[in-house]
Design a protein around this motif. Structure first.
Motif, PDB file in Angstrom:
ATOM      1  N   TYR A 102      28.417   1.733  20.685  1.00 40.34           N
ATOM      2  CA  TYR A 102      27.015   1.306  20.507  1.00 40.34           C
ATOM      3  C   TYR A 102      26.085   2.508  20.287  1.00 40.34           C
ATOM      4  O   TYR A 102      25.265   2.509  19.364  1.00 40.34           O
TER       5      TYR A 102
ATOM      6  N   GLN B 113      19.042   3.543  14.238  1.00 43.75           N
ATOM      7  CA  GLN B 113      18.937   2.832  15.518  1.00 43.75           C
ATOM      8  C   GLN B 113      19.251   1.336  15.387  1.00 43.75           C
ATOM      9  O   GLN B 113      20.300   0.993  14.891  1.00 43.75           O
ATOM     10  N   SER B 114      18.313   0.471  15.773  1.00 43.67           N
ATOM     11  CA  SER B 114      18.655  -0.960  15.844  1.00 43.67           C
ATOM     12  C   SER B 114      18.822  -1.632  14.492  1.00 43.67           C
ATOM     13  O   SER B 114      19.278  -2.782  14.442  1.00 43.67           O
TER      14      SER B 114
ATOM     15  N   GLU C 121      21.391   9.779  23.766  1.00 43.67           N
ATOM     16  CA  GLU C 121      21.254   8.409  24.273  1.00 43.67           C
ATOM     17  C   GLU C 121      22.268   8.136  25.389  1.00 43.67           C
ATOM     18  O   GLU C 121      21.964   7.444  26.355  1.00 43.67           O
TER      19      GLU C 121
ATOM     20  N   ASN D   1      20.864   0.546  29.049  1.00 43.87           N
ATOM     21  CA  ASN D   1      21.976  -0.018  28.273  1.00 43.87           C
ATOM     22  C   ASN D   1      23.252  -0.042  29.102  1.00 43.87           C
ATOM     23  O   ASN D   1      24.059  -0.966  28.993  1.00 43.87           O
TER      24      ASN D   1
ATOM     25  N   ILE E 284      14.066   1.863  16.484  1.00 47.80           N
ATOM     26  CA  ILE E 284      13.110   2.788  17.109  1.00 47.80           C
ATOM     27  C   ILE E 284      13.112   4.171  16.466  1.00 47.80           C
ATOM     28  O   ILE E 284      12.318   5.029  16.852  1.00 47.80           O
TER      29      ILE E 284
HETATM   30  N1  GLN Z   1      19.490   2.903  20.640  1.00 47.40           N
HETATM   31  C1  GLN Z   1      18.321   2.170  21.008  1.00 47.40           C
HETATM   32  C2  GLN Z   1      18.486   1.509  22.366  1.00 47.40           C
HETATM   33  O1  GLN Z   1      19.515   0.987  22.625  1.00 47.40           O
HETATM   34  C3  GLN Z   1      18.020   1.145  19.955  1.00 47.40           C
HETATM   35  C4  GLN Z   1      16.787   0.346  20.259  1.00 47.40           C
HETATM   36  C5  GLN Z   1      15.991  -0.011  19.022  1.00 47.40           C
HETATM   37  O2  GLN Z   1      16.104   0.626  17.963  1.00 47.40           O
HETATM   38  N2  GLN Z   1      15.099  -0.954  19.188  1.00 47.40           N
HETATM   39  O3  GLN Z   1      17.600   1.518  23.163  1.00 47.40           O
END
Ligand code: GLN
Length: 303
Positions: free
Chosen positions: A188, A62-63, A157, A164, A257
């Motif tokens: 993304y 993820q982020s 997602e 987003n 996350i």
């Molecule tokens: N893919 C997640 C989002 O865009 C990533 C967010 C995260 O890891 N904080 O919401």
């Protein structure tokens, strides 16, 4: 320093804590993860590798990926990156929209979603095959050529990423997205869906601890650029919990996350943790406690 026994102690002590974090529900595919998975991996610049628990099992980074796309964009564009994204802590949640309008479409930093989407747009402009090139980069810096996207997570997602999508369109309305919004979001969502283990993440982040150079000697960023990216991790890596992470752990780092955290001590080590249960700020609750214990027991914080 006897790192393995310190990791063993940290692992046992954290598991005995009474914690109430919850697995993320924002991406349906991620909510299925077993909440008790827990791993830690430490890589030292001297060449040591120490792991415990599920440290070799891959999870959704993820982020954490935002640090790596930023490194790719920064290595090509240098300081020009900051014409479109700022380097200030936001003090707001990672997916917040509020500051963007006041600040005319310039995201506060590259680690909140708005900033990472602008960086994704840069990657789409700069690279011929952005998804392949990002994977190639990850494989090269981690030394694991099987690292890949999880298409189910990316699709999940895409199906539910309304915020987003709103952020990307809002950015586009300010002229801060050059490419087609769907193309940028596709990149993304894929970068977020990459799966890596704690060990692979620790290897991949080696260059951040080694003045920009990988273990194999490839210079990804200059020493000055590396210092700057580490500084942004320190001030912005945990969104509106960046101050707390700095206060308790005292290392630059980045969370996701999926429950992963990577933190590093320049010239010394990189440490990655994974447990999918998140606190209300979207950061791994166990991971934060584990890193706090680790820097307390070893006395190895940059402060
Ligand atoms: N893919 C997640 C989002 O865009 C990533 C967010 C995260 O890891 N904080 O919401």
């Amino acid at each position: 320093m006897h790192f393995q026994s310190i990791l063993n102690e940290v692992y046992t002590e954290v598991l005995a804590m009474n914690l109430d974090g919850k697995v993320s529900e924002s991406i349906p595919e991620l909510s299925k993860i077993n909440p008790s998975k827990f791993g830690i991996h430490l890589t030292t610049l001297e060449g040591g590798n120490f792991g415990i628990g599920d440290s070799n099992e891959r999870f959704s980074i993820q982020s954490v990926s935002k640090t790596l796309t930023l490194a790719m964009a920064f290595s090509k564009l240098g300081e020009k990156v900051w014409e479109r994204v700022d380097v200030e802590p936001s003090g707001d949640p990672f997916n917040s929209l509020v500051q963007l309008e006041y600040e005319k479409g310039i995201p506060r930093n590259p680690f909140i979603n708005a900033g990472a989407i602008v960086i994704a747009d840069m990657i789409v402009t700069l690279y011929e095959n952005p998804k392949e090139d990002f994977l190639d980069f990850l494989r090269a810096i981690s030394g694991s050529d099987t690292i890949n996207y999880n298409p189910r997570v990316a699709q999940s997602e895409k199906d539910t990423g309304f915020r987003n999508r709103a952020l990307a369109n809002f950015l586009k309305s300010f002229g801060n997205i050059e490419n087609d919004v769907d193309e940028v979001l596709d990149f993304y969502f894929h970068q977020c869906s990459v799966e890596m283990s704690c060990k692979e993440l620790a290897q991949a982040f080696y260059f951040f601890a080694n003045a920009g150079k990988t273990k194999e000697g490839n210079q990804i960023l200059t020493e000055s650029q590396t210092k700057r990216l580490n500084a942004i991790m320190q001030t912005c890596g945990f969104y509106d919990e960046s101050g707390e992470f700095t206060y308790k752990v005292g290392l630059p780092g980045k969370s996701g996350i999926g429950g992963g955290i990577v933190a590093l001590f320049p010239k010394e080590f990189i440490i990655a943790t994974w447990n999918p249960r998140l606190n209300e700020k979207g950061n791994s609750e166990l991971g934060m406690h584990a890193l706090e214990l680790f820097t307390t027991k070893t006395g190895m914080s940059i402060f």
